[in-house]
Design a protein around this motif. Structure first.
Motif, PDB file in Angstrom:
ATOM      1  N   ILE A 355       0.831  -1.206   0.000  1.00 31.88           N
ATOM      2  CA  ILE A 355       0.000   0.000   0.000  1.00 31.88           C
ATOM      3  C   ILE A 355       0.867   1.259   0.000  1.00 31.88           C
ATOM      4  N   LEU A 356       1.779   1.352   0.983  1.00 30.98           N
ATOM      5  CA  LEU A 356       2.651   2.525   1.047  1.00 30.98           C
ATOM      6  C   LEU A 356       3.727   2.481  -0.027  1.00 30.98           C
ATOM      7  N   TYR A 357       4.090   1.278  -0.479  1.00 29.38           N
ATOM      8  CA  TYR A 357       5.065   1.181  -1.563  1.00 29.38           C
ATOM      9  C   TYR A 357       4.549   1.882  -2.814  1.00 29.38           C
ATOM     10  N   HIS A 358       3.309   1.625  -3.200  1.00 26.75           N
ATOM     11  CA  HIS A 358       2.746   2.236  -4.407  1.00 26.75           C
ATOM     12  C   HIS A 358       2.640   3.760  -4.257  1.00 26.75           C
ATOM     13  N   ILE A 359       2.401   4.238  -3.041  1.00 29.72           N
ATOM     14  CA  ILE A 359       2.358   5.682  -2.817  1.00 29.72           C
ATOM     15  C   ILE A 359       3.745   6.283  -3.023  1.00 29.72           C
ATOM     16  N   GLY A 360       4.772   5.598  -2.524  1.00 25.60           N
ATOM     17  CA  GLY A 360       6.128   6.112  -2.639  1.00 25.60           C
ATOM     18  C   GLY A 360       6.695   6.039  -4.037  1.00 25.60           C
ATOM     19  N   VAL A 361       6.320   5.016  -4.794  1.00 23.13           N
ATOM     20  CA  VAL A 361       6.946   4.794  -6.095  1.00 23.13           C
ATOM     21  C   VAL A 361       6.281   5.576  -7.216  1.00 23.13           C
ATOM     22  N   GLN A 362       5.109   6.123  -6.973  1.00 25.22           N
ATOM     23  CA  GLN A 362       4.391   6.836  -8.022  1.00 25.22           C
ATOM     24  C   GLN A 362       4.175   8.298  -7.623  1.00 25.22           C
ATOM     25  N   PRO A 363       5.111   9.172  -7.943  1.00 22.21           N
ATOM     26  CA  PRO A 363       4.950  10.606  -7.627  1.00 22.21           C
ATOM     27  C   PRO A 363       3.841  11.231  -8.460  1.00 22.21           C
ATOM     28  N   GLN A 364       2.644  11.304  -7.886  1.00 22.20           N
ATOM     29  CA  GLN A 364       1.471  11.730  -8.635  1.00 22.20           C
ATOM     30  C   GLN A 364       1.560  13.182  -9.112  1.00 22.20           C
ATOM     31  N   TYR A 365       2.337  14.004  -8.410  1.00 20.62           N
ATOM     32  CA  TYR A 365       2.406  15.433  -8.762  1.00 20.62           C
ATOM     33  C   TYR A 365       3.524  15.732  -9.739  1.00 20.62           C
ATOM     34  N   LEU A 366       4.180  14.713 -10.264  1.00 20.44           N
ATOM     35  CA  LEU A 366       5.326  14.937 -11.130  1.00 20.44           C
ATOM     36  C   LEU A 366       4.936  15.674 -12.413  1.00 20.44           C
ATOM     37  N   ILE A 367       3.763  15.358 -12.973  1.00 20.29           N
ATOM     38  CA  ILE A 367       3.321  16.042 -14.193  1.00 20.29           C
ATOM     39  C   ILE A 367       3.182  17.536 -13.946  1.00 20.29           C
ATOM     40  N   PHE A 368       2.626  17.914 -12.786  1.00 15.25           N
ATOM     41  CA  PHE A 368       2.453  19.335 -12.472  1.00 15.25           C
ATOM     42  C   PHE A 368       3.804  20.006 -12.224  1.00 15.25           C
ATOM     43  N   GLN A 369       4.754  19.238 -11.639  1.00 16.93           N
ATOM     44  CA  GLN A 369       6.105  19.778 -11.483  1.00 16.93           C
ATOM     45  C   GLN A 369       6.734  20.050 -12.851  1.00 16.93           C
ATOM     46  N   ALA A 370       6.538  19.112 -13.782  1.00 17.14           N
ATOM     47  CA  ALA A 370       7.094  19.276 -15.126  1.00 17.14           C
ATOM     48  C   ALA A 370       6.472  20.477 -15.829  1.00 17.14           C
ATOM     49  N   LEU A 371       5.166  20.682 -15.628  1.00 13.30           N
ATOM     50  CA  LEU A 371       4.490  21.811 -16.259  1.00 13.30           C
ATOM     51  C   LEU A 371       5.045  23.149 -15.775  1.00 13.30           C
ATOM     52  N   GLN A 372       5.520  23.174 -14.540  1.00 14.52           N
ATOM     53  CA  GLN A 372       6.062  24.420 -13.991  1.00 14.52           C
ATOM     54  C   GLN A 372       7.584  24.387 -13.948  1.00 14.52           C
ATOM     55  N   SER A 373       8.181  23.662 -14.901  1.00 16.20           N
ATOM     56  CA  SER A 373       9.637  23.627 -15.063  1.00 16.20           C
ATOM     57  C   SER A 373       9.969  23.867 -16.530  1.00 16.20           C
ATOM     58  N   ASP A 374      11.235  24.086 -16.805  1.00 14.44           N
ATOM     59  CA  ASP A 374      11.697  24.305 -18.184  1.00 14.44           C
ATOM     60  C   ASP A 374      11.789  22.953 -18.889  1.00 14.44           C
ATOM     61  N   ARG A 375      10.844  22.707 -19.817  1.00 13.36           N
ATOM     62  CA  ARG A 375      10.776  21.405 -20.490  1.00 13.36           C
ATOM     63  C   ARG A 375      11.438  21.403 -21.859  1.00 13.36           C
ATOM     64  N   HIS A 376      12.161  22.451 -22.187  1.00 17.20           N
ATOM     65  CA  HIS A 376      12.836  22.511 -23.487  1.00 17.20           C
ATOM     66  C   HIS A 376      13.957  21.470 -23.545  1.00 17.20           C
ATOM     67  N   LEU A 377      14.099  20.869 -24.697  1.00 17.18           N
ATOM     68  CA  LEU A 377      15.145  19.879 -24.905  1.00 17.18           C
ATOM     69  C   LEU A 377      16.408  20.613 -25.348  1.00 17.18           C
ATOM     70  N   GLY A 378      17.317  20.834 -24.386  1.00 15.06           N
ATOM     71  CA  GLY A 378      18.544  21.572 -24.677  1.00 15.06           C
ATOM     72  C   GLY A 378      18.231  23.020 -25.029  1.00 15.06           C
ATOM     73  N   ASN A 379      18.862  23.516 -26.078  1.00 16.05           N
ATOM     74  CA  ASN A 379      18.652  24.892 -26.524  1.00 16.05           C
ATOM     75  C   ASN A 379      17.615  24.991 -27.638  1.00 16.05           C
ATOM     76  N   THR A 380      16.920  23.898 -27.917  1.00 19.04           N
ATOM     77  CA  THR A 380      15.924  23.888 -28.989  1.00 19.04           C
ATOM     78  C   THR A 380      14.609  24.467 -28.497  1.00 19.04           C
ATOM     79  N   THR A 381      13.691  24.651 -29.433  1.00 19.01           N
ATOM     80  CA  THR A 381      12.355  25.156 -29.082  1.00 19.01           C
ATOM     81  C   THR A 381      11.400  24.022 -28.726  1.00 19.01           C
ATOM     82  N   PHE A 382      11.854  22.780 -28.947  1.00 21.39           N
ATOM     83  CA  PHE A 382      10.993  21.621 -28.667  1.00 21.39           C
ATOM     84  C   PHE A 382      10.860  21.412 -27.164  1.00 21.39           C
ATOM     85  N   GLN A 383       9.604  21.228 -26.722  1.00 23.41           N
ATOM     86  CA  GLN A 383       9.336  20.952 -25.313  1.00 23.41           C
ATOM     87  C   GLN A 383       8.836  19.521 -25.146  1.00 23.41           C
ATOM     88  N   ILE A 384       9.410  18.814 -24.200  1.00 24.14           N
ATOM     89  CA  ILE A 384       8.953  17.451 -23.902  1.00 24.14           C
ATOM     90  C   ILE A 384       7.604  17.543 -23.209  1.00 24.14           C
TER      91      ILE A 384
END
Length: 588
Positions: A355-384
């Motif tokens: 039960i707690l293992y699945h909570i620890g291994v799956q960071p549910q807020y990671l997508i929102f962290q990515a949305l509020q981070s720089d997702r550009h691939l290197g110096n390109t304009t492409f965003q992951i």
């Protein structure tokens, strides 16, 4: 040659379960065991191929259903999320039903065959909702005037979901056990084949997830929903084809009747006889009859849960049949039944760590962290895409499994003299420990991301989203150790006639984790909703997600400590107690 009691018990523990290579062979003669031909690796192209295409079909549809429901069926996010939560929850519950029917009546081969066909038609029905315009609402051009699905359209969609639930309910708990059935559990090569199969099974699941989350989702979102949902149907058709082509090669273990009834009998009879006194040498005095053609291996006596031993105490009122079996199983149980019940009871405390293992291994807020981070691939304009960062966890697992199976395990075998390299509990424990490190790193990364965002006064932090990759890679490693270890643990520690239910245990742990995680989020929201600010607001820069990660770290540490206590107490199935045979058993 004289053989002592311990040697007899050890030989009984490794009996080959009755099975057949011919599904239509109902002859119960004594030569069944001699007819079994374990073809092991020869069946793997069919079983692994079936599993790979099945996962490509199922995951290829499920991974993008939320987008499909909101964009094609014009459902609100809340309605779509609620429907999918009900669908996923029902699917996990259905695994218990499928496992029961498999273990009790139909066997794994027939259950898998029927479930695969049901899944194929379920995917086809969902695909048809995209192909034919009258099976989904008109396209919504103005968000203020969207028309949702009518009753007929919704009923047709739910019909497809129902078939997919039936399919998943039969496939998930049975496919792993069916694959392991193809290896001889007595020979050393067979044991190693089973261990290797567990690794490669999870490898194929992860590979299918990667393909589905990239190729299939891209076609669905950018090319056509009709084509994108047709791909899973074709994958599932190939899965069914491969499964039935290998029909003549498979070992098909026959069901023995309801294994749950036997467990219930032990509990009921032990309660009825709770006032009786146990004999001084229960392994010699208890009722020790075992059916001659049982699927289950003969188990030696163990000292744990001695209160259950009372179910096997023979009283003057108990009647024995001429063949040596009890006349009334609800008044007298065999020592074998009691030991099988002990196996199940022993597994439960370890299973709670999932039960707690699945909570620890799956960071549910990671997508929102990515949305509020720089997702550009290197110096390109492409965003992951933010949702694509989860692939890094899958890649870590995919890369690690072959290395572990082909390099680490052979090396550890020479060091530890253990056939699996390390014990199952050690593997589970390593995965649990990794979740502690993963959550702690997640807290540090979020703290850094938030600090940079506040320093620059922007909603999107200048921190590269690639800083999220280390915790994702650790999540993949944790899965490689713990998730695969869990599956192997349930398969090997449950009685042989309950391996379908054993397969369902993993999904039940995941389901329970979802409910606990939702409750945890709710509690955190309520307790932190004050002047100091909520930990988990819509804008992560205004919250303290890092504190939440620290909380998860503490929970994972507690979970690991609890596991160590349970593991030190645990006794593997088929090992006798030291007080009985004078041999100390190593657990962890």
């Amino acid at each position: 040659m004289e053989i002592n009691e311990r040697e007899i018990m050890e030989m009984e523990c490794f009996r080959t379960p009755p099975a057949t290579n011919d599904d239509d062979d109902d002859d119960d003669n004594d030569d069944d065991e001699l007819e079994i031909k374990y073809r092991g690796l020869k069946t793997m192209p069919f079983i692994i191929g079936n599993e790979t295409f099945e996962k490509l079909g199922a995951i290829g549809t499920l991974s993008n259903l939320a987008v499909y429901l909101t964009t094609v069926f014009n459902m609100s996010r809340i309605s779509a999320t609620t429907l999918l939560n009900v669908f996923n929850g029902t699917t996990n519950i259905a695994t218990l039903v499928g496992a029961y029917l498999s273990d009790t009546y139909f066997g794994r081969y027939k259950t898998l065959g029927f479930a695969s066909i049901a899944s194929l038609f379920g995917l086809l029905v969902v695909n048809l909702t995209a192909v034919f315009k009258n099976l989904h609402p008109a396209h919504c051009y103005d968000p203020t005037r969207c028309v949702g699905p009518d009753t007929g359209q919704m009923a047709f969609l739910i019909f497809g979901f129902g078939l997919m639930i039936i399919g998943a309910g039969g496939i998930r708990p049975c496919n792993l056990a069916f694959g392991a059935d193809q290896f001889n559990p007595i020979t050393e090569s067979g044991k190693r084949g089973i261990d290797s199969f567990f690794n490669w099974y999870y490898f194929t699941v992860t590979f299918a997830s990667i393909v589905s989350a990239t190729l299939v989702v891209y076609v669905q979102s950018n090319v056509s929903w009709s084509i994108g949902l047709a791909l899973p149907v074709m994958f599932m058709f190939l899965s069914c084809f491969l499964y039935f082509v290998g029909n003549k090669l498979y070992v098909k273990v026959k069901p023995e009747g309801s294994p749950l009834a036997s467990l219930a009998q032990v509990m009921v009879v032990a309660f009825k006889k709770r006032r009786l006194k146990l004999p001084e040498q229960p392994w010699l005095k208890l009722f020790n009859y075992a059916p001659p053609k049982s699927i289950n291996s003969r188990l030696p006596y163990t000292n744990q849960f001695r209160f259950l031993d009372k179910a096997a105490i023979i009283t003057p009122e108990d009647k024995i049949k001429p063949d040596g079996s009890q006349a009334h199983p609800w008044t007298l149980c065999t020592m074998q039944q009691v030991e099988e019940a002990k196996c199940v009871v022993r597994v439960v405390p370890i299973s709670l760590t999932a039960i707690l293992y699945h909570i620890g291994v799956q960071p549910q807020y990671l997508i929102f962290q990515a949305l509020q981070s720089d997702r550009h691939l290197g110096n390109t304009t492409f965003q992951i895409p933010a949702a694509s960062y989860g692939i890094f966890a899958m890649l870590a697992l995919t890369l690690w499994v072959p290395i572990y199976d082909r390099l680490i395990v052979p090396f550890m075998r020479r060091v530890t003299r253990n056939g699996g390299g390390i014990t199952i509990l050690q593997r589970i424990g390593i995965g649990l420990f990794i979740t502690i490190i993963e959550s702690l790193i997640g807290a540090f990364v979020e703290q850094h991301r938030r600090a940079l965002a506040l320093r620059n006064g922007t909603k999107v932090s200048p921190m590269s989203a690639m800083w999220l990759v280390p915790q994702l890679a650790l999540a993949g490693l944790a899965e490689a150790f713990n998730a695969i270890g869990q599956i192997e643990f349930y398969y090997k520690q449950f009685p042989e006639n309950m391996r379908g239910i054993a397969g369902a245990f993993f999904f039940c742990g995941s389901a329970a984790s979802s409910y606990v995680y939702s409750y945890l989020i709710t509690i955190v929201h309520r307790l932190t909703d004050g002047p100091a600010g909520n930990w988990l607001p819509e804008d992560l820069n205004k919250g303290r997600l890092d504190y939440f990660y620290y909380l998860v770290t503490v929970l994972c540490a507690f979970n690991f400590g609890y596991f160590l206590v349970c593991a030190s107490w645990y006794r593997y199935k088929g090992t006798a107690e030291s007080s009985v045979n004078g041999v100390e058993m190593e657990n962890i």
